[in-house]
Scaffold this active site. Structure first.
Site, PDB file in Angstrom:
ATOM      1  N   ASN A 208      47.320  39.832  39.443  1.00 21.14           N
ATOM      2  CA  ASN A 208      46.141  39.011  39.226  1.00 21.14           C
ATOM      3  C   ASN A 208      46.580  37.551  39.181  1.00 21.14           C
ATOM      4  OD1 ASN A 208      43.918  37.611  38.262  1.00 21.14           O
ATOM      5  ND2 ASN A 208      43.352  39.176  36.769  1.00 21.14           N
ATOM      6  N   PRO A 209      46.210  36.732  40.160  1.00 27.54           N
ATOM      7  CA  PRO A 209      46.711  35.360  40.224  1.00 27.54           C
ATOM      8  C   PRO A 209      46.198  34.454  39.111  1.00 27.54           C
ATOM      9  CG  PRO A 209      45.009  35.698  41.871  1.00 27.54           C
ATOM     10  CD  PRO A 209      45.289  37.041  41.273  1.00 27.54           C
ATOM     11  N   THR A 210      45.155  34.873  38.406  1.00 27.41           N
ATOM     12  CA  THR A 210      44.596  34.026  37.348  1.00 27.41           C
ATOM     13  C   THR A 210      45.147  34.370  35.968  1.00 27.41           C
ATOM     14  OG1 THR A 210      42.704  35.500  36.962  1.00 27.41           O
ATOM     15  CG2 THR A 210      42.463  33.817  38.668  1.00 27.41           C
TER      16      THR A 210
ATOM     17  N   THR B  50      45.041  40.241  43.835  1.00 23.94           N
ATOM     18  CA  THR B  50      43.695  40.736  43.594  1.00 23.94           C
ATOM     19  C   THR B  50      42.657  39.662  43.936  1.00 23.94           C
ATOM     20  OG1 THR B  50      43.704  40.073  41.264  1.00 23.94           O
ATOM     21  CG2 THR B  50      44.471  42.298  41.781  1.00 23.94           C
TER      22      THR B  50
ATOM     23  N   ASP C  69      45.604  43.543  30.422  1.00 28.70           N
ATOM     24  CA  ASP C  69      45.315  44.967  30.226  1.00 28.70           C
ATOM     25  C   ASP C  69      44.258  45.462  31.196  1.00 28.70           C
ATOM     26  OD1 ASP C  69      47.178  45.248  28.213  1.00 28.70           O
ATOM     27  OD2 ASP C  69      45.751  44.908  26.587  1.00 28.70           O
TER      28      ASP C  69
ATOM     29  N   THR D  26      46.124  38.718  27.538  1.00 22.48           N
ATOM     30  CA  THR D  26      45.865  38.216  26.188  1.00 22.48           C
ATOM     31  C   THR D  26      46.608  39.031  25.133  1.00 22.48           C
ATOM     32  OG1 THR D  26      43.682  37.491  26.913  1.00 22.48           O
ATOM     33  CG2 THR D  26      44.060  37.602  24.551  1.00 22.48           C
TER      34      THR D  26
ATOM     35  N   GLU E 255      37.215  47.374  27.530  1.00 19.99           N
ATOM     36  CA  GLU E 255      36.065  47.153  28.402  1.00 19.99           C
ATOM     37  C   GLU E 255      35.008  48.234  28.157  1.00 19.99           C
ATOM     38  OE1 GLU E 255      35.842  44.498  30.222  1.00 19.99           O
ATOM     39  OE2 GLU E 255      37.911  43.822  29.941  1.00 19.99           O
TER      40      GLU E 255
END
Length: 317
Positions: free
Chosen positions: A8-10, A39, A67, A93, A276
């Site tokens: 995930n690049p962010t 992604t 996660d 996080t 989630e």
């Protein structure tokens, strides 16, 4: 052997994107022909890519991100009969799963180097309907705060964001009337929350399930009965002070291989899977014993967290 890095690049203030080349070099050194997938904003991007490369016969998938990214990869491969091994590079996080496996959480390159140690661990995965979770599932008013923390706050404040939101919601906390069936009993009544965990790390704290054993075929089940604000503050203090909440009369703490939960009367229970929203009760949750194999930093894990029947050689042996 082929490995696919799904990142995930962010995540992690974009540290993953800056270190993709170094991570791929480490995978090559470990003996893999390595490639990467970044992604996209498309829903379930990581899950679809994990499923695709698994069906192509890749040997290893590295889930790099928070996660949520790791959960997507797990959901992509868990329904398959032939599943690749996985590794994780945490950059989110709370990083509960990485915390339990003692994988470095502040340096993505050091996390990748765990693969060079070639230490692997069979792990259990939870199944809830047609969804899967690798660390935690739960329900109740206190679990719903994870839906209300804005992503921007998570990135900037980390776990502190959850604590702040939790403090804000405490006065509004209302126990939910629920019916829970588990291996050794039944709970029927009002509860503040229930949690089932696959590791000892939940929400950034390692004492909520103090005797958790990774891959032993059971969930650690916690049911917090109807409580007021003072009770909750006291229980949180007991968690921090050595996991002594498990002996409190307001808490049911046990092990179970499966769990069934439904709401009584007109209550509604939103089920949380790895942080989630995973749907509403009624829901059955089942432990899939040793469903996946993962790279772990086993040298740094306490012996008590690994099943006795798993023979894994540590570098110090």
């Amino acid at each position: 052997m082929r490995a696919r890095l799904i990142y995930n690049p962010t995540s992690g203030h974009e540290t993953l994107r800056e270190n993709v080349g170094d991570i791929l070099n480490i995978l090559e050194k470990a003996g893999y022909e390595a490639s990467a997938f970044r992604t996209t904003p498309e829903e379930d991007s990581a899950m679809h890519e994990a499923r695709r490369v698994a069906e192509e016969g890749f040997d290893l998938i590295i889930a790099a991100g928070g996660d949520g990214t790791i959960n997507e990869v797990v959901n992509g491969i868990s329904p398959l009969e032939k599943r690749p091994e996985i590794a994780i590079i945490p950059a989110g996080t709370t990083n509960d799963f990485a915390r339990a496996l003692k994988i470095p959480r502040d340096d993505v390159v050091e996390a990748a180097k765990v693969i060079l140690k070639k230490q692997k661990l069979p792990i259990d995965i939870g199944q809830a309907g047609d969804k899967y979770f690798m660390n935690i599932a739960g329900g109740g008013s206190m679990t719903e705060l994870t839906y209300e923390v804005p992503s921007a706050y998570k990135s900037i404040l980390g776990y502190l964001a959850y604590l702040l939101k939790g403090a804000e919601l405490l006065p509004k906390n209302s126990p939910i009337d629920m019916h829970i069936e588990y291996d050794d009993g039944v709970f029927d009544g009002k509860a503040t929350l229930f949690l089932i965990g696959l590791t000892n790390s939940i929400g950034g704290m390692e004492q909520i399930a103090p005797d958790s054993v990774i891959g032993d075929g059971t969930f650690s089940l916690i049911i917090v009965k109807e409580t007021n604000i003072r009770d909750l503050v006291h229980l949180i203090a007991l968690v921090i002070n050595g996991g002594r909440h498990v002996d409190n009369p307001k808490v049911i703490y046990t092990k179970t291989k499966k769990l069934s939960v439904k709401a009584n009367n007109d209550s509604k229970i939103m089920i949380n899977l790895d942080g989630e929203y995973g749907g509403d009760a009624p829901m059955d949750l089942v432990n899939l014993h040793n469903h996946l194999t993962i790279y772990a930093n086993i040298d740094s894990m306490p012996d008590k967290s690994i099943p006795e029947n798993v023979n894994i050689k540590k570098e110090s042996d």
